[in-house]
Design a protein around this motif. Structure first.
Motif, PDB file in Angstrom:
ATOM      1  N   GLN A 112     -16.754  59.854  43.243  1.00 33.13           N
ATOM      2  CA  GLN A 112     -16.315  61.087  42.600  1.00 33.13           C
ATOM      3  C   GLN A 112     -15.558  60.805  41.306  1.00 33.13           C
ATOM      4  O   GLN A 112     -15.691  61.549  40.326  1.00 33.13           O
ATOM      5  N   LEU A 115     -18.149  60.037  38.755  1.00 30.31           N
ATOM      6  CA  LEU A 115     -18.855  61.264  38.377  1.00 30.31           C
ATOM      7  C   LEU A 115     -18.011  62.111  37.431  1.00 30.31           C
ATOM      8  O   LEU A 115     -18.520  62.647  36.440  1.00 30.31           O
ATOM      9  N   ARG A 116     -16.712  62.245  37.746  1.00 29.69           N
ATOM     10  CA  ARG A 116     -15.835  63.016  36.848  1.00 29.69           C
ATOM     11  C   ARG A 116     -15.748  62.378  35.472  1.00 29.69           C
ATOM     12  O   ARG A 116     -15.736  63.077  34.445  1.00 29.69           O
ATOM     13  N   LEU A 118     -18.080  60.543  34.039  1.00 27.09           N
ATOM     14  CA  LEU A 118     -19.356  60.785  33.361  1.00 27.09           C
ATOM     15  C   LEU A 118     -19.442  62.222  32.866  1.00 27.09           C
ATOM     16  O   LEU A 118     -19.935  62.480  31.748  1.00 27.09           O
ATOM     17  N   GLN A 119     -18.989  63.183  33.690  1.00 31.84           N
ATOM     18  CA  GLN A 119     -19.023  64.586  33.278  1.00 31.84           C
ATOM     19  C   GLN A 119     -18.133  64.834  32.071  1.00 31.84           C
ATOM     20  O   GLN A 119     -18.505  65.572  31.152  1.00 31.84           O
ATOM     21  N   GLN A 120     -16.966  64.214  32.080  1.00 29.85           N
ATOM     22  CA  GLN A 120     -16.057  64.382  30.948  1.00 29.85           C
ATOM     23  C   GLN A 120     -16.644  63.765  29.683  1.00 29.85           C
ATOM     24  O   GLN A 120     -16.557  64.350  28.592  1.00 29.85           O
ATOM     25  N   ASP A 122     -19.823  63.392  29.087  1.00 32.78           N
ATOM     26  CA  ASP A 122     -20.947  64.235  28.685  1.00 32.78           C
ATOM     27  C   ASP A 122     -20.459  65.492  27.967  1.00 32.78           C
ATOM     28  O   ASP A 122     -21.048  65.923  26.971  1.00 32.78           O
ATOM     29  N   ARG A 123     -19.361  66.096  28.496  1.00 33.51           N
ATOM     30  CA  ARG A 123     -18.808  67.272  27.822  1.00 33.51           C
ATOM     31  C   ARG A 123     -18.313  66.918  26.430  1.00 33.51           C
ATOM     32  O   ARG A 123     -18.467  67.699  25.480  1.00 33.51           O
ATOM     33  N   HIS A 124     -17.710  65.738  26.308  1.00 35.53           N
ATOM     34  CA  HIS A 124     -17.207  65.300  24.994  1.00 35.53           C
ATOM     35  C   HIS A 124     -18.363  65.122  24.019  1.00 35.53           C
ATOM     36  O   HIS A 124     -18.288  65.579  22.866  1.00 35.53           O
ATOM     37  N   SER A 126     -21.322  66.522  24.219  1.00 37.43           N
ATOM     38  CA  SER A 126     -21.890  67.844  23.953  1.00 37.43           C
ATOM     39  C   SER A 126     -21.052  68.606  22.935  1.00 37.43           C
ATOM     40  O   SER A 126     -21.592  69.256  22.030  1.00 37.43           O
TER      41      SER A 126
END
Length: 368
Positions: A112, A115-116, A118-120, A122-124, A126
């Motif tokens: 987890q 994953l967090r 990677l998500q952060q 990816d948001r950066h 984007s």
């Protein structure tokens, strides 16, 4: 696993420590009946560990203490002959099960956390892409506007026909480039929160058609009795302009372009219909893709962004868009958007009226 505050974790740990201490005591004072408190200690430890993370050192200390205390109780009862020695195997079995649980939970925490991260990331990325597209489109439009102004000045002031024609060609191309930059910026801004406000749908359709009737020789008509709703006026106008631009491109003088708006249940249904060239059935599934144009568009093909913008904006607002077309007979686009009526004004609040309000409740026919 719960994401709880440090205070809540401290409370849970304190409650568990009291509960575990009581049950450890009971394993000593209830010979022959120690199985229940023994398992309650381990079960409560497993539950608390699964709910929230434990520091590695605290986990190791708690594991060793529970194993030692409960193991001492079982061994003592076995030595006294109260229980069989085989029951002491529970010490190793339960310890092994809890060790596997700790390993599994730690793996989940690590997964987890990755994953967090990677998500952060990816948001950066984007956000960086959106900012680059937004600022880039703005800068491009500014420079295109300046270049267009100088080209128009040359076209207006030149006395040589050749220079004037060349300048007018440059102006036309710069206008197309500005429209392309605007469409790209609109596509980037789709994910931004909508600017919700009261929107008079009837008046909006009438205004849009009057604006378009000046630019294209078509038989224009609109019909709407929806009234005022809560919506995003800018986005609604953007998608209607994209659909009308597409309709104008694939129709000619004498063809009809009709726009209708209806309230069906909890949906606002917008329809743009024309009697133009139509779209092949094989292209209907791909016309909403970015930079895709109809296989029969030829010289009338646009940038391939208009319908993609329509689909993106509509779906971002929880709606749907569909197309129905027949070659040589025309095309119909239907948008369905969640309908949010404007709440009634409080008692005593004056309601603004317009002298030509009744004109928007009827069918409006604009012919150029």
């Amino acid at each position: 696993m719960l994401d709880i505050g440090s205070r809540s974790k401290a409370v849970l740990a304190a409650v568990w420590a009291v509960f575990a201490g009581v049950n450890c005591y009971l394993t000593f004072v209830l010979p022959g009946k120690e199985t229940i408190p023994f398992h309650l200690v381990w079960a409560s430890f497993a539950l608390l560990y699964g709910l929230c993370p434990w520091p590695r050192r605290a986990t190791q200390i708690a594991f060793v203490v529970i194993t030692t205390v409960t193991g001492t109780a079982l061994v003592g009862h076995a030595m006294a002959g109260t229980i069989e020695w085989e029951e002491c195997t529970e010490i190793f079995l339960m310890g092994g099960i809890i060790a596997l649980l700790i390993w599994h939970v730690n793996r989940q925490w690590s997964a987890q956390a990755r994953l967090r991260a990677l998500q952060q990331a990816d948001r950066h990325r984007s956000q960086q892409r959106e900012n680059a597209a937004r600022f880039g489109s703005h800068e491009v439009r500014t420079r295109l506007t300046i270049a267009r102004g100088y080209a128009q000045l040359i076209a207006d002031q030149s006395s040589e026909p050749t220079v004037r024609e060349d300048a007018e060609l440059v102006v036309a191309e710069l206008i197309k480039a500005s429209a392309l930059a605007t469409n790209l910026l609109t596509l980037v801004r789709v994910v931004e929160p909508p600017n919700t406000e009261p929107v008079d749908v009837d008046r909006m359709l009438s205004t849009i058609l009057r604006r378009w009737s000046v630019t294209a020789d078509r038989n224009w008509s609109s019909r709407s009795a929806v009234g005022t709703i809560q919506g995003d006026n800018e986005r609604l106008e953007a998608i209607l302009d994209c659909l009308l631009e597409n309709a104008v491109r694939f129709t000619g003088p004498g063809d009809t372009i009709a726009v209708t708006a209806d309230a069906q249940g909890d949906e606002l249904v917008l329809t743009v219909q024309d009697t133009g060239a139509g779209i092949p059935a094989t292209d209907l599934d791909s016309i909403f893709e970015v930079f895709r144009t109809g296989s029969t568009a030829g010289e009338r093909a646009g940038s391939g962004l208009g319908l993609a913008i329509v689909k993106a904006v509509t779906e971002a607002r929880g709606g749907t868009v569909s197309a129905d077309s027949s070659l040589g007979q025309g095309t119909s686009f239907t948008l369905r958007l969640p309908l949010h009526p404007v709440p009634p004004a409080p008692l005593g609040t004056p309601v603004s009226t317009s002298p030509d309000r009744d004109a928007h409740d009827k069918s409006v026919d604009v012919r150029s």
